[in-house]
Scaffold this motif. Structure first.
Motif, PDB file in Angstrom:
ATOM      1  N   LYS A   6       0.836  -1.205   0.000  1.00  0.00           N
ATOM      2  CA  LYS A   6       0.000   0.000   0.000  1.00  0.00           C
ATOM      3  C   LYS A   6       0.869   1.253   0.000  1.00  0.00           C
ATOM      4  O   LYS A   6       0.623   2.197  -0.746  1.00  0.00           O
ATOM      5  N   ASN A   7       1.910   1.276   0.830  1.00  0.00           N
ATOM      6  CA  ASN A   7       2.781   2.446   0.927  1.00  0.00           C
ATOM      7  C   ASN A   7       3.588   2.684  -0.330  1.00  0.00           C
ATOM      8  O   ASN A   7       4.013   3.791  -0.597  1.00  0.00           O
ATOM      9  N   GLU A   8       3.847   1.642  -1.122  1.00  0.00           N
ATOM     10  CA  GLU A   8       4.640   1.801  -2.331  1.00  0.00           C
ATOM     11  C   GLU A   8       3.844   2.418  -3.471  1.00  0.00           C
ATOM     12  O   GLU A   8       4.424   2.968  -4.394  1.00  0.00           O
ATOM     13  N   ILE A   9       2.496   2.319  -3.434  1.00  0.00           N
ATOM     14  CA  ILE A   9       1.711   2.849  -4.544  1.00  0.00           C
ATOM     15  C   ILE A   9       0.946   4.110  -4.187  1.00  0.00           C
ATOM     16  O   ILE A   9       0.456   4.793  -5.059  1.00  0.00           O
ATOM     17  N   GLU A  10       0.834   4.422  -2.919  1.00  0.00           N
ATOM     18  CA  GLU A  10       0.141   5.636  -2.495  1.00  0.00           C
ATOM     19  C   GLU A  10       1.164   6.718  -2.186  1.00  0.00           C
ATOM     20  O   GLU A  10       2.188   6.447  -1.581  1.00  0.00           O
ATOM     21  N   PRO A  11       0.867   7.956  -2.596  1.00  0.00           N
ATOM     22  CA  PRO A  11       1.812   9.032  -2.262  1.00  0.00           C
ATOM     23  C   PRO A  11       1.844   9.278  -0.757  1.00  0.00           C
ATOM     24  O   PRO A  11       0.829   9.166  -0.075  1.00  0.00           O
ATOM     25  N   ARG A  12       3.022   9.584  -0.262  1.00  0.00           N
ATOM     26  CA  ARG A  12       3.218   9.923   1.143  1.00  0.00           C
ATOM     27  C   ARG A  12       3.912  11.268   1.207  1.00  0.00           C
ATOM     28  O   ARG A  12       4.546  11.701   0.251  1.00  0.00           O
ATOM     29  N   TRP A  13       3.820  11.940   2.329  1.00  0.00           N
ATOM     30  CA  TRP A  13       4.467  13.238   2.524  1.00  0.00           C
ATOM     31  C   TRP A  13       5.833  13.029   3.158  1.00  0.00           C
ATOM     32  O   TRP A  13       5.980  12.294   4.124  1.00  0.00           O
ATOM     33  N   TYR A  14       6.826  13.710   2.588  1.00  0.00           N
ATOM     34  CA  TYR A  14       8.192  13.671   3.086  1.00  0.00           C
ATOM     35  C   TYR A  14       8.652  15.098   3.353  1.00  0.00           C
ATOM     36  O   TYR A  14       8.137  16.044   2.765  1.00  0.00           O
ATOM     37  N   LEU A  74       7.665  20.464   2.269  1.00  0.00           N
ATOM     38  CA  LEU A  74       6.933  19.196   2.250  1.00  0.00           C
ATOM     39  C   LEU A  74       6.719  18.759   0.807  1.00  0.00           C
ATOM     40  O   LEU A  74       6.391  19.581  -0.043  1.00  0.00           O
ATOM     41  N   VAL A  75       6.886  17.461   0.556  1.00  0.00           N
ATOM     42  CA  VAL A  75       6.699  16.909  -0.786  1.00  0.00           C
ATOM     43  C   VAL A  75       5.829  15.667  -0.690  1.00  0.00           C
ATOM     44  O   VAL A  75       6.111  14.758   0.096  1.00  0.00           O
ATOM     45  N   SER A  76       4.770  15.646  -1.495  1.00  0.00           N
ATOM     46  CA  SER A  76       3.919  14.466  -1.607  1.00  0.00           C
ATOM     47  C   SER A  76       4.387  13.679  -2.818  1.00  0.00           C
ATOM     48  O   SER A  76       4.366  14.189  -3.937  1.00  0.00           O
ATOM     49  N   MET A  77       4.822  12.430  -2.571  1.00  0.00           N
ATOM     50  CA  MET A  77       5.361  11.636  -3.676  1.00  0.00           C
ATOM     51  C   MET A  77       5.309  10.151  -3.367  1.00  0.00           C
ATOM     52  O   MET A  77       5.144   9.751  -2.216  1.00  0.00           O
ATOM     53  N   ILE A  78       5.406   9.372  -4.433  1.00  0.00           N
ATOM     54  CA  ILE A  78       5.594   7.939  -4.304  1.00  0.00           C
ATOM     55  C   ILE A  78       7.098   7.721  -4.382  1.00  0.00           C
ATOM     56  O   ILE A  78       7.728   8.064  -5.374  1.00  0.00           O
ATOM     57  N   THR A 105      22.501   0.128   4.089  1.00  0.00           N
ATOM     58  CA  THR A 105      23.528   1.051   4.574  1.00  0.00           C
ATOM     59  C   THR A 105      23.265   2.489   4.173  1.00  0.00           C
ATOM     60  O   THR A 105      23.939   3.391   4.626  1.00  0.00           O
ATOM     61  N   ARG A 106      22.299   2.742   3.294  1.00  0.00           N
ATOM     62  CA  ARG A 106      22.023   4.119   2.886  1.00  0.00           C
ATOM     63  C   ARG A 106      20.811   4.651   3.652  1.00  0.00           C
ATOM     64  O   ARG A 106      19.917   3.901   4.025  1.00  0.00           O
ATOM     65  N   PRO A 107      20.791   5.930   3.897  1.00  0.00           N
ATOM     66  CA  PRO A 107      19.638   6.494   4.617  1.00  0.00           C
ATOM     67  C   PRO A 107      18.398   6.500   3.733  1.00  0.00           C
ATOM     68  O   PRO A 107      18.462   6.839   2.552  1.00  0.00           O
ATOM     69  N   LYS A 108      17.288   6.100   4.302  1.00  0.00           N
ATOM     70  CA  LYS A 108      16.016   6.090   3.572  1.00  0.00           C
ATOM     71  C   LYS A 108      15.113   7.163   4.161  1.00  0.00           C
ATOM     72  O   LYS A 108      15.009   7.283   5.377  1.00  0.00           O
ATOM     73  N   PRO A 109      14.451   7.926   3.317  1.00  0.00           N
ATOM     74  CA  PRO A 109      13.522   8.924   3.832  1.00  0.00           C
ATOM     75  C   PRO A 109      12.356   8.265   4.567  1.00  0.00           C
ATOM     76  O   PRO A 109      11.871   7.215   4.153  1.00  0.00           O
ATOM     77  N   VAL A 110      11.956   8.885   5.629  1.00  0.00           N
ATOM     78  CA  VAL A 110      10.833   8.391   6.414  1.00  0.00           C
ATOM     79  C   VAL A 110       9.649   9.319   6.168  1.00  0.00           C
ATOM     80  O   VAL A 110       9.756  10.526   6.378  1.00  0.00           O
ATOM     81  N   PRO A 111       8.520   8.780   5.703  1.00  0.00           N
ATOM     82  CA  PRO A 111       7.364   9.652   5.456  1.00  0.00           C
ATOM     83  C   PRO A 111       6.751  10.124   6.772  1.00  0.00           C
ATOM     84  O   PRO A 111       6.908   9.501   7.818  1.00  0.00           O
ATOM     85  N   LEU A 112       6.068  11.247   6.680  1.00  0.00           N
ATOM     86  CA  LEU A 112       5.324  11.746   7.835  1.00  0.00           C
ATOM     87  C   LEU A 112       4.161  10.808   8.114  1.00  0.00           C
ATOM     88  O   LEU A 112       3.582  10.227   7.189  1.00  0.00           O
ATOM     89  N   SER A 113       3.793  10.688   9.364  1.00  0.00           N
ATOM     90  CA  SER A 113       2.617   9.891   9.709  1.00  0.00           C
ATOM     91  C   SER A 113       1.365  10.681   9.305  1.00  0.00           C
ATOM     92  O   SER A 113       1.409  11.900   9.127  1.00  0.00           O
ATOM     93  N   ASP A 114       0.262   9.969   9.159  1.00  0.00           N
ATOM     94  CA  ASP A 114      -0.992  10.623   8.791  1.00  0.00           C
ATOM     95  C   ASP A 114      -1.384  11.692   9.806  1.00  0.00           C
ATOM     96  O   ASP A 114      -1.886  12.750   9.441  1.00  0.00           O
ATOM     97  N   SER A 115      -1.127  11.440  11.089  1.00  0.00           N
ATOM     98  CA  SER A 115      -1.498  12.424  12.117  1.00  0.00           C
ATOM     99  C   SER A 115      -0.630  13.683  12.013  1.00  0.00           C
ATOM    100  O   SER A 115      -1.116  14.795  12.222  1.00  0.00           O
ATOM    101  N   GLU A 116       0.652  13.522  11.669  1.00  0.00           N
ATOM    102  CA  GLU A 116       1.529  14.689  11.499  1.00  0.00           C
ATOM    103  C   GLU A 116       1.081  15.531  10.307  1.00  0.00           C
ATOM    104  O   GLU A 116       1.034  16.757  10.387  1.00  0.00           O
ATOM    105  N   VAL A 117       0.749  14.859   9.204  1.00  0.00           N
ATOM    106  CA  VAL A 117       0.281  15.576   8.010  1.00  0.00           C
ATOM    107  C   VAL A 117      -1.015  16.304   8.331  1.00  0.00           C
ATOM    108  O   VAL A 117      -1.197  17.473   7.981  1.00  0.00           O
TER     109      VAL A 117
END
Length: 127
Positions: A6-14, A74-78, A105-117
């Motif tokens: 679900k998270n891979e196909i829905e846009p999330r906020w970063y 803030l960026v909304s993206m997949i 070993t590389r840093p991965k962006p963590v999306p904002l939670s729905d409550s934070e958005v």
């Protein structure tokens, strides 16, 4: 559908970090990069969160826009490798606000939670 799929196909906020005072320039750079590189299928919205404040200047009240989070956009993206690389390497972007993945070993962006958005955008709408 699993949570991962679900998270891979829905846009999330970063959250992107940039130099303070350069938020609008970086937003413009990112919007232009999305357009020229054809990323609009995966990058949907770029927002510089602002709020209105009343200032008294020379005895007169003026309403001015102030950035809620100086140095952040803030960026909304997949998130996939292509969008991550292109957004991260946009002129003016110093990086994502992220955490280290234990399996990688590389840093991965963590999306904002729905409550934070929800909190951020409810603050924007209450102006």
């Amino acid at each position: 559908m699993s949570e991962i799929a679900k998270n891979e196909i829905e846009p999330r906020w970063y959250i992107l970090h940039c130099y303070s005072g350069q938020e609008e320039r970086v937003k413009k750079n990112l919007d232009q990069r999305v357009e020229t590189m054809g990323l609009h299928k995966n990058v949907f919205e770029v927002v510089v969160p602002t709020e209105e404040e009343v200032e008294v200047k020379d005895g007169e009240r003026q309403t001015v826009e102030k950035k809620m989070y100086a140095g952040y956009i803030l960026v909304s993206m997949i998130l996939d490798d292509q969008t991550w690389y292109n957004v991260r390497n946009t002129p003016g972007v110093t990086g994502f606000i992220s955490a280290e993945d234990e399996k990688d070993t590389r840093p991965k962006p963590v999306p904002l939670s729905d409550s934070e958005v929800e909190h951020i955008f409810s603050t924007l709408k209450n102006q």
